[in-house]
Write a protein that holds these residues in place. Structure first.
Motif, PDB file in Angstrom:
ATOM      1  N   ILE A   4       0.824  -1.200   0.000  1.00  0.00           N
ATOM      2  CA  ILE A   4       0.000   0.000   0.000  1.00  0.00           C
ATOM      3  C   ILE A   4       0.864   1.258   0.000  1.00  0.00           C
ATOM      4  O   ILE A   4       1.776   1.406   0.799  1.00  0.00           O
ATOM      5  N   ILE A   5       0.551   2.164  -0.939  1.00  0.00           N
ATOM      6  CA  ILE A   5       1.188   3.482  -0.990  1.00  0.00           C
ATOM      7  C   ILE A   5       0.083   4.492  -0.719  1.00  0.00           C
ATOM      8  O   ILE A   5      -0.909   4.552  -1.449  1.00  0.00           O
ATOM      9  N   ALA A   6       0.216   5.269   0.359  1.00  0.00           N
ATOM     10  CA  ALA A   6      -0.845   6.185   0.763  1.00  0.00           C
ATOM     11  C   ALA A   6      -0.394   7.633   0.649  1.00  0.00           C
ATOM     12  O   ALA A   6       0.756   7.964   0.920  1.00  0.00           O
ATOM     13  N   ALA A  14       5.069   7.540  -7.382  1.00  0.00           N
ATOM     14  CA  ALA A  14       5.128   6.125  -7.782  1.00  0.00           C
ATOM     15  C   ALA A  14       4.693   5.970  -9.233  1.00  0.00           C
ATOM     16  O   ALA A  14       5.297   5.213 -10.008  1.00  0.00           O
ATOM     17  N   LEU A  15       3.643   6.690  -9.630  1.00  0.00           N
ATOM     18  CA  LEU A  15       3.180   6.652 -11.020  1.00  0.00           C
ATOM     19  C   LEU A  15       4.214   7.266 -11.967  1.00  0.00           C
ATOM     20  O   LEU A  15       4.523   6.698 -13.021  1.00  0.00           O
ATOM     21  N   ARG A  16       4.756   8.391 -11.582  1.00  0.00           N
ATOM     22  CA  ARG A  16       5.751   9.062 -12.435  1.00  0.00           C
ATOM     23  C   ARG A  16       7.000   8.214 -12.622  1.00  0.00           C
ATOM     24  O   ARG A  16       7.624   8.218 -13.682  1.00  0.00           O
ATOM     25  N   ALA A  17       7.366   7.490 -11.571  1.00  0.00           N
ATOM     26  CA  ALA A  17       8.579   6.663 -11.630  1.00  0.00           C
ATOM     27  C   ALA A  17       8.350   5.359 -12.402  1.00  0.00           C
ATOM     28  O   ALA A  17       9.295   4.608 -12.631  1.00  0.00           O
ATOM     29  N   ASN A  22      -1.147  -2.046  -9.229  1.00  0.00           N
ATOM     30  CA  ASN A  22      -2.307  -2.884  -9.539  1.00  0.00           C
ATOM     31  C   ASN A  22      -3.577  -2.057  -9.670  1.00  0.00           C
ATOM     32  O   ASN A  22      -4.346  -2.233 -10.604  1.00  0.00           O
ATOM     33  N   LYS A  23      -3.816  -1.162  -8.726  1.00  0.00           N
ATOM     34  CA  LYS A  23      -4.988  -0.285  -8.798  1.00  0.00           C
ATOM     35  C   LYS A  23      -4.820   0.869  -7.821  1.00  0.00           C
ATOM     36  O   LYS A  23      -3.986   0.817  -6.908  1.00  0.00           O
ATOM     37  N   ILE A  24      -5.632   1.907  -8.049  1.00  0.00           N
ATOM     38  CA  ILE A  24      -5.644   3.073  -7.173  1.00  0.00           C
ATOM     39  C   ILE A  24      -7.066   3.245  -6.645  1.00  0.00           C
ATOM     40  O   ILE A  24      -8.041   3.105  -7.393  1.00  0.00           O
ATOM     41  N   ILE A  25      -7.175   3.520  -5.353  1.00  0.00           N
ATOM     42  CA  ILE A  25      -8.478   3.741  -4.729  1.00  0.00           C
ATOM     43  C   ILE A  25      -8.547   5.189  -4.258  1.00  0.00           C
ATOM     44  O   ILE A  25      -7.633   5.683  -3.583  1.00  0.00           O
ATOM     45  N   ALA A  71      -2.698   3.667  -3.326  1.00  0.00           N
ATOM     46  CA  ALA A  71      -2.319   2.826  -4.467  1.00  0.00           C
ATOM     47  C   ALA A  71      -1.850   1.469  -3.966  1.00  0.00           C
ATOM     48  O   ALA A  71      -1.215   1.378  -2.912  1.00  0.00           O
ATOM     49  N   TYR A  72      -2.194   0.442  -4.723  1.00  0.00           N
ATOM     50  CA  TYR A  72      -1.716  -0.909  -4.421  1.00  0.00           C
ATOM     51  C   TYR A  72      -0.586  -1.236  -5.391  1.00  0.00           C
ATOM     52  O   TYR A  72      -0.814  -1.373  -6.599  1.00  0.00           O
ATOM     53  N   ALA A  73       0.602  -1.359  -4.857  1.00  0.00           N
ATOM     54  CA  ALA A  73       1.761  -1.654  -5.708  1.00  0.00           C
ATOM     55  C   ALA A  73       1.813  -3.141  -6.051  1.00  0.00           C
ATOM     56  O   ALA A  73       1.473  -3.998  -5.237  1.00  0.00           O
ATOM     57  N   ALA A  74       2.238  -3.436  -7.278  1.00  0.00           N
ATOM     58  CA  ALA A  74       2.388  -4.828  -7.702  1.00  0.00           C
ATOM     59  C   ALA A  74       3.671  -5.412  -7.112  1.00  0.00           C
ATOM     60  O   ALA A  74       4.646  -4.691  -6.869  1.00  0.00           O
TER      61      ALA A  74
END
Length: 243
Positions: A4-6, A14-17, A22-25, A71-74
């Motif tokens: 979990i990335i909060a 995290a998205l830019r890098a 897996n998904k974003i809530i 965000a849920y990281a893979a």
């Protein structure tokens, strides 16, 4: 292995890098302003975005200030279907790919990845929605195989099947009503093996797209096998016939 990335900045970075997500809530009612940029960035990168009540988001992260987004990281980066085909080509082998139609149990996915690795298949395809992703639970259940098995996550299984058929790949689905017992079917050559989800099997459209449907004989009282067990039997039948 953190999943979990909060918070706005951590999720944005995290998205830019290019970290695999897996998904974003996102909490309902917070999709404007600073969060809209993150949501747009996620959609550009084809990351599913789910809107939930803020109270649900609070329960996911007790005591952690999430600022309305998580965000849920893979557990590992996904690949493209083309990458799996290139692996087969580099080995000088006919492609052997396993497609999973809505597998929701992380232990099943982990066990299937373990079998795919052991059998030397070239990769796995999963759908982006209505399916378990590469989570830390999957990684643990795979006993390390997640590090070695390429997994492609696609938005449309039907479209992916059609593209693979255009590349000369034979599509075989596991179905309880299949006309052929799996060990009597010809499972050689370039092959996509489709395994359905727990309790429901392959979806109707996917079933219609298969070139062949094979069944596992059931002589007992239960109607189906665990998805990972069925996958193991079929995967190793392919190995036997290829050998």
């Amino acid at each position: 292995m953190s999943e979990i990335i909060a918070g706005r900045n951590p999720v944005r970075e995290a998205l830019r890098a290019g970290r695999p997500i897996n998904k974003i809530i996102v909490a309902k009612g917070t999709g404007a302003g600073p969060l809209s940029e993150i949501i747009n960035l996620a959609r550009e990168k084809n990351v599913p975005v789910q809107m939930v009540e803020r109270t649900n988001l609070d329960k996911l992260n007790p005591g952690i200030p999430h600022q309305g987004i998580v965000a849920y990281a893979a557990a590992k980066e996904y690949v493209e279907v083309e990458d799996i085909l290139e692996i087969a080509g580099a080995r000088g082998e006919d492609p052997f790919i396993v497609m999973l139609d809505e597998i929701n149990d992380p232990h099943n996915l982990g066990a299937i990845l373990r079998t795919v690795d052991a059998a030397g298949a070239h990769g796995v395809i999963i759908p982006q929605r209505r399916s378990v992703a590469l989570t830390s639970t999957v990684a643990k259940a795979s006993a390390g195989a997640v590090e070695y098995v390429p997994v492609a996550r696609v938005t449309n299984l039907d479209q992916t099947i059609r593209q693979l058929k255009d590349r000369g790949i034979w599509v075989v689905g596991a179905d309880m009503e299949g006309p052929e017992v799996y060990w009597e079917a010809k499972l050689t050559g370039p092959l996509l093996l489709v395994i359905g989800g727990e309790g429901k099997g392959i979806g109707r459209l996917i079933k219609e797209r298969c070139d062949m449907l094979v069944r596992l004989p059931m002589a007992g009282h239960v109607g189906s096998l665990n998805a990972s067990v069925a996958a193991a039997l079929l995967i190793y039948e392919v190995v036997r016939q290829r050998g």
